[in-house]
Design a protein around this motif. Structure first.
Motif, PDB file in Angstrom:
ATOM      1  N   ASN A 177       0.856  -1.178   0.000  1.00 24.94           N
ATOM      2  CA  ASN A 177       0.000   0.000   0.000  1.00 24.94           C
ATOM      3  C   ASN A 177       0.900   1.240   0.000  1.00 24.94           C
ATOM      4  OD1 ASN A 177      -1.973   1.924   0.405  1.00 24.94           O
ATOM      5  ND2 ASN A 177      -2.271   1.423   2.557  1.00 24.94           N
ATOM      6  N   GLU A 219      -6.305   5.769   2.094  1.00 24.18           N
ATOM      7  CA  GLU A 219      -5.145   4.869   2.135  1.00 24.18           C
ATOM      8  C   GLU A 219      -3.938   5.568   2.751  1.00 24.18           C
ATOM      9  OE1 GLU A 219      -6.352   2.239  -1.803  1.00 24.18           O
ATOM     10  OE2 GLU A 219      -4.712   3.678  -1.940  1.00 24.18           O
ATOM     11  N   ALA A 292      -5.795  -3.260   5.180  1.00 24.06           N
ATOM     12  CA  ALA A 292      -4.411  -2.901   4.851  1.00 24.06           C
ATOM     13  C   ALA A 292      -3.464  -4.018   5.292  1.00 24.06           C
ATOM     14  CB  ALA A 292      -4.031  -1.578   5.515  1.00 24.06           C
TER      15      ALA A 292
END
Ligand code: UDP
Ligand code: MG
Length: 309
Positions: A177, A219, A292
Motif C-alpha cells: 500500500n 489509504e 491494509a
C-alpha cells in the motif's frame, strides 16, 4: 559524467509523450554536463502510448521503458521506475508537463551540489482545478498533518530530484500500500521544496476522479496514522462512562422519587441509533486497517512487467 534518470509514469498519454520528450530535451541542452536516461513506465495504457514510447526509442538510445501487464496505479509505476533507474540522480516527472521542466536545472543543482538530498516541488495554487477538489485537498493536508507524525507538505507534487541514497531508502520500503508522498517524507534526509504556480496539463485528461482521490487519501491516512483507532477507542470509553452515570442517575431517581418514570420512547430510539452508528463507523475504521494488513501479508508484487526494454 553524472547521469540523471528521469522516471515517467504513463497511463493513456499518447498525445503528451512526444511533447514531453521534446520539452525535456530542450532543458537537457543547457545541462550538457549530464547524461539523461529516460524510464517510461507504461501503467497498462489502452491507447497508443506504447508505440509513442517505442517511437522515441528510435530517436534516442537513452529511452527505456517498462510495460506493465495491466494498470497497477501511479504508485506502482513510480516504484518500478526507481527500481530500474541507474542514474546518480533520479527525477520523477509526470508526462503531462504539469511538472515544469524549467525547474529541473535548479532542482538538480540543489542535489548535485550536495546541499540537499532531495529537492521537490510544491504548487502554491491550484488554478484550473475544480474548487471542491481544492477544498477537500486542503482539508486532507490539514487532517493528516494533525494526526500523523510524518509531515506532508501541502501542494507537494511527486515531481522531485533525489540522490542515490534517497532512492535506495525509498526502495527499501517495500510495502504494498504505497503512499509515496508519505514515504518520501518518512525516509528523512535533507529535503527542500521549490514553490511554483500551477500549470494545466498539456494534453489528454486527468485519470483521477473525486472518488479515486478520496480512496487514495484514506489509504494515505491508514498508512501513516493510527490516530483514528485511538479516537474510536476514546469514543468507546466516553460512551461507556456516560452510560454508567446515566444508569446510576435513573436508579437514584427511582429510589428517591418513586413513580416518576416517563415514556421517553423517541429519545431512546435516538440514543440506540446514535450508538449503533458509532459502532458501525468504528467497525468500518478498524476494517480499513485490517484490509491494509490483509493486503500487506499477501506479499503480492507491487507490479508485474510484461516487457522491459
Ligand atoms: N498515471 C499512471 N497510472 C495511473 C494514473 C496516472 O501512471 O493509474 C500517470 C499519468 O500518466 C501522469 C501522472 O501519473 O503521468 C499523473 O496523472 P494525472 O495527470 O492524471 O494526475 P494529476 O496531475 O491530475 O494529479
Ligand atoms: Mg497531471
Amino acid at each position: 559524467m553524472s547521469k540523471l534518470s528521469i522516471v515517467v509514469p504513463v497511463f493513456n498519454e499518447e498525445e503528451a509523450i512526444p511533447i514531453f520528450f521534446q520539452a525535456i530535451e530542450r532543458v537537457h541542452q543547457n545541462l550538457s554536463e549530464y547524461d539523461f536516461e529516460y524510464w517510461f513506465i507504461d501503467d497498462g495504457s489502452t491507447d497508443q502510448s506504447m508505440s509513442a514510447i517505442k517511437q522515441l526509442q528510435t530517436q534516442s538510445e537513452w529511452v527505456h521503458y517498462v510495460q506493465f501487464s495491466r494498470n497497477f496505479g501511479k504508485e506502482a509505476a513510480i516504484y518500478a521506475g526507481l527500481e530500474h533507474a541507474s542514474g546518480d540522480y533520479v527525477a520523477l516527472m509526470d508526462v503531462d508537463l504539469q511538472d515544469p521542466p524549467e525547474l529541473l536545472p535548479e532542482m538538480l543543482d540543489g542535489v548535485a551540489s550536495d546541499e540537499w538530498d532531495m529537492v521537490g516541488s510544491r504548487r502554491i495554487n491550484r488554478v484550473g482545478e475544480p474548487p471542491v477538489r481544492t477544498f477537500f485537498s486542503n482539508l486532507f493536508y490539514k487532517l493528516i498533518n494533525k494526526i500523523s507524525a510524518t509531515h506532508l507538505v501541502n501542494g507537494a507534487r511527486d515531481y522531485r530530484v533525489m540522490n542515490r541514497q534517497v532512492v535506495n531508502a525509498i526502495l527499501s520500503d517495500g510495502e504494498y500500500n504505497r503512499f509515496s508522498k508519505g514515504i518520501v517524507a518518512w525516509v528523512g534526509f535533507r529535503q527542500k521544496y521549490i514553490p511554483f504556480e500551477n500549470v494545466e496539463r498539456v494534453a489528454g485528461k486527468t485519470s483521477w476522479s473525486f472518488w479515486s482521490l478520496l480512496k487514495y487519501s484514506v489509504e494515505g491516512i491508514v498508512a501513516f496514522s493510527q490516530v483514528p483507532l485511538t479516537v474510536i477507542g476514546i469514543l468507546g470509553v466516553v460512551s461507556f462512562i456516560t452510560s454508567i452515570i446515566g444508569a446510576l442517575l435513573i436508579f437514584l431517581r427511582a429510589l428517591l422519587v418513586p413513580h416518576s418514570a416517563v415514556g421517553g420512547w423517541p429519545s431512546l430510539v435516538v440514543i440506540i441509533l446514535f450508538m449503533g452508528g458509532i459502532q458501525l463507523l468504528s467497525l468500518g475504521i478498524v476494517g480499513r486497517y485490517v484490509a491494509a494488513i490483509y493486503l500487506e501479508t499477501k506479499h503480492r508484487p507491487i507490479y508485474i512487467a510484461r516487457e522491459v526494454k
